[in-house]
Design a protein around this motif. Structure first.
Motif, PDB file in Angstrom:
ATOM      1  N   ILE A 233      37.906  21.000  35.313  1.00 18.70           N
ATOM      2  CA  ILE A 233      36.634  21.574  35.719  1.00 18.70           C
ATOM      3  C   ILE A 233      35.445  20.259  36.039  1.00 18.70           C
ATOM      4  O   ILE A 233      35.238  19.477  35.256  1.00 18.70           O
ATOM      5  CB  ILE A 233      35.854  22.523  34.694  1.00 18.70           C
ATOM      6  CG1 ILE A 233      36.898  23.734  34.532  1.00 18.70           C
ATOM      7  CG2 ILE A 233      34.533  23.095  35.027  1.00 18.70           C
ATOM      8  CD1 ILE A 233      36.755  24.454  33.345  1.00 18.70           C
ATOM      9  N   LYS A 234      34.721  20.591  37.192  1.00 20.98           N
ATOM     10  CA  LYS A 234      33.600  19.874  37.170  1.00 20.98           C
ATOM     11  C   LYS A 234      32.177  20.725  37.218  1.00 20.98           C
ATOM     12  O   LYS A 234      32.302  21.804  38.129  1.00 20.98           O
ATOM     13  CB  LYS A 234      33.593  18.927  38.515  1.00 20.98           C
ATOM     14  CG  LYS A 234      34.656  18.094  38.617  1.00 20.98           C
ATOM     15  CD  LYS A 234      34.656  17.247  39.847  1.00 20.98           C
ATOM     16  CE  LYS A 234      35.964  16.051  39.711  1.00 20.98           C
ATOM     17  NZ  LYS A 234      35.990  15.326  40.851  1.00 20.98           N
ATOM     18  N   SER A 235      31.240  20.545  36.492  1.00 18.79           N
ATOM     19  CA  SER A 235      30.201  21.371  36.309  1.00 18.79           C
ATOM     20  C   SER A 235      28.819  20.551  36.435  1.00 18.79           C
ATOM     21  O   SER A 235      28.856  19.361  36.256  1.00 18.79           O
ATOM     22  CB  SER A 235      30.401  22.250  35.014  1.00 18.79           C
ATOM     23  OG  SER A 235      30.076  21.471  33.889  1.00 18.79           O
ATOM     24  N   THR A 238      28.382  18.707  31.802  1.00 14.50           N
ATOM     25  CA  THR A 238      29.772  18.486  31.164  1.00 14.50           C
ATOM     26  C   THR A 238      29.731  18.700  29.658  1.00 14.50           C
ATOM     27  O   THR A 238      30.712  19.519  29.121  1.00 14.50           O
ATOM     28  CB  THR A 238      29.968  16.991  31.474  1.00 14.50           C
ATOM     29  OG1 THR A 238      30.355  16.889  32.858  1.00 14.50           O
ATOM     30  CG2 THR A 238      31.443  16.812  30.806  1.00 14.50           C
ATOM     31  N   SER A 241      29.347  22.366  28.944  1.00 14.32           N
ATOM     32  CA  SER A 241      30.394  23.205  29.238  1.00 14.32           C
ATOM     33  C   SER A 241      31.489  23.265  28.233  1.00 14.32           C
ATOM     34  O   SER A 241      32.064  24.057  27.720  1.00 14.32           O
ATOM     35  CB  SER A 241      31.013  22.673  30.491  1.00 14.32           C
ATOM     36  OG  SER A 241      29.943  22.928  31.591  1.00 14.32           O
ATOM     37  N   LYS A 275      35.308  30.297  34.479  1.00  8.04           N
ATOM     38  CA  LYS A 275      33.961  30.195  35.323  1.00  8.04           C
ATOM     39  C   LYS A 275      32.800  30.936  34.945  1.00  8.04           C
ATOM     40  O   LYS A 275      31.725  30.511  35.083  1.00  8.04           O
ATOM     41  CB  LYS A 275      34.563  30.454  36.759  1.00  8.04           C
ATOM     42  CG  LYS A 275      33.441  30.137  37.884  1.00  8.04           C
ATOM     43  CD  LYS A 275      33.890  30.312  39.345  1.00  8.04           C
ATOM     44  CE  LYS A 275      33.164  29.863  40.276  1.00  8.04           C
ATOM     45  NZ  LYS A 275      33.491  30.084  41.625  1.00  8.04           N
ATOM     46  N   LEU A 278      30.794  29.795  32.014  1.00  9.13           N
ATOM     47  CA  LEU A 278      29.983  28.813  32.337  1.00  9.13           C
ATOM     48  C   LEU A 278      28.645  29.569  33.249  1.00  9.13           C
ATOM     49  O   LEU A 278      27.524  29.041  32.810  1.00  9.13           O
ATOM     50  CB  LEU A 278      30.503  27.733  33.130  1.00  9.13           C
ATOM     51  CG  LEU A 278      31.516  27.119  32.518  1.00  9.13           C
ATOM     52  CD1 LEU A 278      32.235  25.852  33.126  1.00  9.13           C
ATOM     53  CD2 LEU A 278      31.342  26.621  30.909  1.00  9.13           C
ATOM     54  N   GLN A 284      26.150  25.433  36.546  1.00 10.66           N
ATOM     55  CA  GLN A 284      27.042  25.490  37.862  1.00 10.66           C
ATOM     56  C   GLN A 284      28.465  25.008  37.817  1.00 10.66           C
ATOM     57  O   GLN A 284      28.448  23.917  37.395  1.00 10.66           O
ATOM     58  CB  GLN A 284      25.940  24.747  38.822  1.00 10.66           C
ATOM     59  CG  GLN A 284      26.854  24.776  40.440  1.00 10.66           C
ATOM     60  CD  GLN A 284      25.884  23.560  41.134  1.00 10.66           C
ATOM     61  OE1 GLN A 284      24.894  23.190  41.013  1.00 10.66           O
ATOM     62  NE2 GLN A 284      26.490  23.717  42.425  1.00 10.66           N
ATOM     63  N   VAL A 285      29.235  25.791  38.384  1.00 10.46           N
ATOM     64  CA  VAL A 285      30.686  25.228  38.507  1.00 10.46           C
ATOM     65  C   VAL A 285      30.732  24.755  40.008  1.00 10.46           C
ATOM     66  O   VAL A 285      30.965  25.403  40.752  1.00 10.46           O
ATOM     67  CB  VAL A 285      31.396  26.410  38.205  1.00 10.46           C
ATOM     68  CG1 VAL A 285      33.205  25.884  38.076  1.00 10.46           C
ATOM     69  CG2 VAL A 285      31.367  26.987  36.752  1.00 10.46           C
ATOM     70  N   SER A 287      33.536  22.777  40.873  1.00  9.64           N
ATOM     71  CA  SER A 287      35.131  23.197  41.114  1.00  9.64           C
ATOM     72  C   SER A 287      35.842  23.591  39.946  1.00  9.64           C
ATOM     73  O   SER A 287      35.448  22.878  38.607  1.00  9.64           O
ATOM     74  CB  SER A 287      35.660  21.685  41.686  1.00  9.64           C
ATOM     75  OG  SER A 287      35.708  20.669  40.973  1.00  9.64           O
ATOM     76  N   ILE A 288      36.721  24.333  40.249  1.00 13.74           N
ATOM     77  CA  ILE A 288      37.870  24.582  39.128  1.00 13.74           C
ATOM     78  C   ILE A 288      39.107  25.049  39.527  1.00 13.74           C
ATOM     79  O   ILE A 288      39.317  25.731  40.538  1.00 13.74           O
ATOM     80  CB  ILE A 288      37.203  25.726  38.347  1.00 13.74           C
ATOM     81  CG1 ILE A 288      38.228  26.099  37.079  1.00 13.74           C
ATOM     82  CG2 ILE A 288      37.072  27.034  39.146  1.00 13.74           C
ATOM     83  CD1 ILE A 288      37.675  27.393  36.279  1.00 13.74           C
TER      84      ILE A 288
END
Length: 309
Positions: A233-235, A238, A241, A275, A278, A284-285, A287-288
């Motif tokens: 996951i990139k948010s 971090t 999250s 997702k 979060l 904000q997500v 990518s997952i």
């Protein structure tokens, strides 16, 4: 003889402290075997027992067919050793260090100049023979130390965290040399806490406070050990999250991985559920996705499993 190193139930106690606990492993001739684990996990103690510098409390071991408890002198004549501190004399020149180790390892006089020339070329130190060793860069010191440890053409090379304190380029160049030695039939045992270095080994053992948690090839470890999913996951936040994800029942662990997060989940966990967790907390997500486990993921899984015992 297929195996260069054979260890069975090796244990070392210091009073009431168990430094190495019932360790078993074998290393094939010409292979690169890695011991991966944090500082204090027992890696150096294993190497010291293999060299005959300390005696096992119990268990047995053979190096090139020689008993580690009874034939240590024969073992030491056939191995090379390099530690993180490089074992060099800083006030000597490059050439003087090579001469010293040639003498220590009883290299025949008619072979010394040929071996020194080979090592200087390998270490990219041609023209620097008269430099004081303390003036060398970390990478050059590292390659010189490696050269000193193989000047007598050992059958086995023991490397105890040899890449500590050097830059990534020097580490990569060092491993190129290791591969070349392995192709020539030299058996290599290397200890490290760098996950990327473990990827270079034919097989690895995860050592954690004296216990081997797993022993296999890097690929087999990544494919077989974790019985759940790894979600990357990139948010936009971090650390927050990670805190939120760890509260989920389906999440076993979450930690920073590169520029994102690796989340270890129960099998078949719904990504939309993670997702939404979060998003509902105003994160904000970006990518997952599910990804293949890394060695770091495997090690975290094994450590968590061990700590739950």
């Amino acid at each position: 003889m297929e195996y260069a190193i054979e260890i069975e139930n090796l244990t070392k106690r210091f009073d009431n402290f168990i430094a190495v606990n019932n360790v078993n492993f074998k290393v094939k001739k010409g292979d690169v075997f890695g011991f991966l684990g944090p500082n204090g996990s027992g890696k150096t103690t294993v190497i010291r027992m293999l060299m005959g510098l300390i005696s096992p409390t119990s268990g047995t071991g053979k190096v090139l067919g020689y008993d580690i408890s009874k034939e240590s002198e024969k073992i030491r004549s056939k191995i090379g050793y390099m530690s993180q501190k490089f074992s060099l004399y800083d006030d000597l020149t490059v050439d003087e260090n090579l001469d010293f180790y040639a003498g220590v390892y009883c290299v025949p006089k008619d072979k010394i100049n040929k071996k020194k020339k080979e090592i200087l070329e390998m270490a990219d130190l041609v023209g620097k023979e008269d430099m004081i060793t303390s003036n060398l860069s970390g990478g050059w010191k590292q390659r010189l130390a490696l050269g000193c440890s193989i000047i007598h053409e050992p059958d086995i090379l023991l490397l105890d965290e040899p890449t500590g304190g050097v830059d990534p380029i020097a580490r990569r160049q060092f491993w190129d040399v290791i591969y070349d030695l392995s192709k020539k039939g030299v058996t290599i045992l290397v200890t490290t806490h760098y996950m990327d270095e473990a990827e270079h080994c034919n097989s690895i053992g995860f050592l954690y406070y004296g216990n081997i948690l797993s022993l296999d090839t890097p690929n087999c470890m990544k494919e077989k050990i974790i019985d759940g999913d790894i979600v990357e996951i990139k948010s936009s936040n971090t650390l927050k999250s990670i805190e939120l994800l760890k509260l989920k029942n389906t999440v076993r662990d979450a930690s920073v991985y590169g520029a994102g997060i690796h989340v270890m989940t129960e099998p078949n966990t719904d990504l939309n559920e993670l997702k939404e967790c979060l998003i509902q907390n105003h994160i904000q997500v970006i990518s997952i996705k599910k990804v293949k486990p890394s060695l770091e993921d495997v090690f975290v899984f094994l450590v968590e499993k061990e700590n739950r015992k």
